[in-house]
Design a protein around this motif. Sequence first.
Motif, PDB file in Angstrom:
ATOM      1  N   GLN A  20       0.690  -1.175   0.268  1.00 54.37           N
ATOM      2  CA  GLN A  20      -0.328   0.476  -0.204  1.00 54.37           C
ATOM      3  C   GLN A  20       0.809   1.606  -0.057  1.00 54.37           C
ATOM      4  O   GLN A  20       0.235   2.499   0.237  1.00 54.37           O
ATOM      5  CB  GLN A  20      -1.028   0.288   1.330  1.00 54.37           C
ATOM      6  CG  GLN A  20      -1.969  -1.197   1.054  1.00 54.37           C
ATOM      7  CD  GLN A  20      -2.933  -1.123  -0.077  1.00 54.37           C
ATOM      8  OE1 GLN A  20      -3.438   0.007  -0.159  1.00 54.37           O
ATOM      9  NE2 GLN A  20      -2.973  -2.264  -1.080  1.00 54.37           N
ATOM     10  N   ASP A  24      -2.747   5.721  -1.745  1.00 54.50           N
ATOM     11  CA  ASP A  24      -4.040   5.931  -1.947  1.00 54.50           C
ATOM     12  C   ASP A  24      -3.124   7.357  -1.522  1.00 54.50           C
ATOM     13  O   ASP A  24      -2.456   7.659  -0.727  1.00 54.50           O
ATOM     14  CB  ASP A  24      -4.986   4.851  -1.705  1.00 54.50           C
ATOM     15  CG  ASP A  24      -6.197   5.660  -2.091  1.00 54.50           C
ATOM     16  OD1 ASP A  24      -6.631   6.977  -2.190  1.00 54.50           O
ATOM     17  OD2 ASP A  24      -7.433   4.735  -2.246  1.00 54.50           O
ATOM     18  N   PHE A  26      -3.661   9.620   2.502  1.00 52.05           N
ATOM     19  CA  PHE A  26      -3.858   9.941   3.641  1.00 52.05           C
ATOM     20  C   PHE A  26      -3.368  11.609   3.687  1.00 52.05           C
ATOM     21  O   PHE A  26      -3.419  11.801   3.195  1.00 52.05           O
ATOM     22  CB  PHE A  26      -2.484   9.073   3.753  1.00 52.05           C
ATOM     23  CG  PHE A  26      -0.728   9.128   3.502  1.00 52.05           C
ATOM     24  CD1 PHE A  26      -0.394  10.016   3.967  1.00 52.05           C
ATOM     25  CD2 PHE A  26      -0.060   8.815   2.313  1.00 52.05           C
ATOM     26  CE1 PHE A  26       0.890  10.753   3.754  1.00 52.05           C
ATOM     27  CE2 PHE A  26       1.030   9.769   2.111  1.00 52.05           C
ATOM     28  CZ  PHE A  26       2.001  10.380   3.107  1.00 52.05           C
ATOM     29  N   TYR A  57     -14.977   9.100  -1.567  1.00 49.62           N
ATOM     30  CA  TYR A  57     -13.474   9.470  -0.011  1.00 49.62           C
ATOM     31  C   TYR A  57     -14.296  10.214   1.362  1.00 49.62           C
ATOM     32  O   TYR A  57     -15.273  11.196   0.818  1.00 49.62           O
ATOM     33  CB  TYR A  57     -12.518  10.043  -0.062  1.00 49.62           C
ATOM     34  CG  TYR A  57     -11.470   9.699  -1.662  1.00 49.62           C
ATOM     35  CD1 TYR A  57     -10.259   9.312  -0.088  1.00 49.62           C
ATOM     36  CD2 TYR A  57     -11.784   9.799  -2.567  1.00 49.62           C
ATOM     37  CE1 TYR A  57      -9.450   8.398  -1.173  1.00 49.62           C
ATOM     38  CE2 TYR A  57     -10.723   8.950  -2.833  1.00 49.62           C
ATOM     39  CZ  TYR A  57      -9.674   7.930  -2.490  1.00 49.62           C
ATOM     40  OH  TYR A  57      -8.734   7.561  -3.332  1.00 49.62           O
ATOM     41  N   LYS A 137     -12.447   5.147   2.149  1.00 50.21           N
ATOM     42  CA  LYS A 137     -12.546   5.756   1.273  1.00 50.21           C
ATOM     43  C   LYS A 137     -13.809   4.445   1.099  1.00 50.21           C
ATOM     44  O   LYS A 137     -13.931   3.195   1.474  1.00 50.21           O
ATOM     45  CB  LYS A 137     -11.516   5.036   0.746  1.00 50.21           C
ATOM     46  CG  LYS A 137     -11.976   4.881  -0.659  1.00 50.21           C
ATOM     47  CD  LYS A 137      -9.904   4.700  -1.708  1.00 50.21           C
ATOM     48  CE  LYS A 137     -10.653   4.420  -3.655  1.00 50.21           C
ATOM     49  NZ  LYS A 137      -8.882   4.022  -3.619  1.00 50.21           N
ATOM     50  N   LEU A 143      -7.698   4.527   5.501  1.00 54.71           N
ATOM     51  CA  LEU A 143      -6.925   4.834   5.220  1.00 54.71           C
ATOM     52  C   LEU A 143      -5.481   5.188   5.659  1.00 54.71           C
ATOM     53  O   LEU A 143      -4.791   5.709   5.706  1.00 54.71           O
ATOM     54  CB  LEU A 143      -7.212   5.800   3.510  1.00 54.71           C
ATOM     55  CG  LEU A 143      -8.389   4.913   2.541  1.00 54.71           C
ATOM     56  CD1 LEU A 143      -8.171   6.302   1.318  1.00 54.71           C
ATOM     57  CD2 LEU A 143      -7.391   3.878   2.119  1.00 54.71           C
ATOM     58  N   HIS A 182       1.777   5.954   3.963  1.00 54.71           N
ATOM     59  CA  HIS A 182       0.652   5.686   4.234  1.00 54.71           C
ATOM     60  C   HIS A 182       0.494   5.914   5.470  1.00 54.71           C
ATOM     61  O   HIS A 182       0.989   6.429   6.741  1.00 54.71           O
ATOM     62  CB  HIS A 182       0.435   4.130   3.532  1.00 54.71           C
ATOM     63  CG  HIS A 182       1.497   2.839   4.243  1.00 54.71           C
ATOM     64  ND1 HIS A 182       0.572   2.989   4.749  1.00 54.71           N
ATOM     65  CD2 HIS A 182       2.450   1.599   3.940  1.00 54.71           C
ATOM     66  CE1 HIS A 182       1.614   2.302   6.093  1.00 54.71           C
ATOM     67  NE2 HIS A 182       2.560   1.468   5.456  1.00 54.71           N
ATOM     68  N   PHE A 185      -3.688   1.452   8.269  1.00 52.29           N
ATOM     69  CA  PHE A 185      -4.536   0.536   8.310  1.00 52.29           C
ATOM     70  C   PHE A 185      -5.739   0.023  10.013  1.00 52.29           C
ATOM     71  O   PHE A 185      -7.023  -0.079   9.176  1.00 52.29           O
ATOM     72  CB  PHE A 185      -4.345  -0.364   7.276  1.00 52.29           C
ATOM     73  CG  PHE A 185      -3.844   0.158   5.672  1.00 52.29           C
ATOM     74  CD1 PHE A 185      -3.940   1.665   5.061  1.00 52.29           C
ATOM     75  CD2 PHE A 185      -2.849  -0.232   5.851  1.00 52.29           C
ATOM     76  CE1 PHE A 185      -2.976   2.259   4.151  1.00 52.29           C
ATOM     77  CE2 PHE A 185      -1.366   0.566   5.027  1.00 52.29           C
ATOM     78  CZ  PHE A 185      -1.997   1.316   3.950  1.00 52.29           C
TER      79      PHE A 185
END
Length: 304
Positions: A20, A24, A26, A57, A137, A143, A182, A185
């Motif tokens: 990851q 995406d 953050f 989002y 998301k 995220l 990232h 999570f």
Amino acid sequence: MKRSLLFGFAFAVATTASAQDCADIFISEYVEGTSNNKAIELYNPTNETIDLGAGGYQFGRDRNGNGIPMLMDITGIMPPNTTRVFVIDKRDPDGTGLEEPVDEALEAVADTFVNPIYVEANSPFYFNGNDAFVLVKGGTTVLDIIGKVGEAVTGGWYVPGDPNTRWWTTDNTLIRKQTILHGVFTNPDVFDPSLEWDSLPVNTYDNLGSHICNCFEVSVQEELKQSEFDVFPNPIAQGEFVIKSSEQIKGFSILSSTGALIRQSQLLNSYYESVILPEVAPGMYVIVVEFADGTKNYRKVLFR
């Protein structure tokens, strides 16, 4: 539209952190200042433009450790390696009490104003230092998290074991460390803000609107080829320099250390280009050259 999410389900989703990295959006900066001075900065570490609205989002707070975060839809277009700053919508200069306006300096750097009206049962952006803040998301994919969802803390989170105990998430600004690629999570067992964040004094807004992250170099290196090019002089004085290569150059881009595009030019497959860029502020930049065969290479340069 504002929605809530039952995090027991979301945290059960398995993720592989190594897969990851830089994949995406953050949270890159968190401002929990005096009165209504509250802001969240998001960072797009990818090499793709992301439409926050189309991507589903959302973000919001877990009020007083309730365990079910209040979430709101967010919108905006985020080009690669850029930020978007969200600020609570308190702009009335005559506001008092709960309606007191945000600082002019904070208002000036906002990209989007959100959540203008306070409703106790559903006000996602009215976070205090003891409210975990979450980025989601598609309704189920976590995220990022600041704090610990479901944990009721008295004044805020601090560094465990720090003999000079102070709250990091209350009356403070947090900036994500450059090495973080990232978000978080899964809900942490213990939230230690010092692991991923740098702490700045209350009501510090100077860094909002840009973020330095190692993801930028990762995205460039993915398209790296062996062909070399030279930039001289380096350091660059008065914005004048030359790009030279033994292979034909199709074009070049100049980006700031945060990935913001400064200049982009197309060439007629030349081997040599003289560039004048007097308006660039002093600092470190990256020049990305695209060769005639479509491959790329990059070089760091210093403007004085």
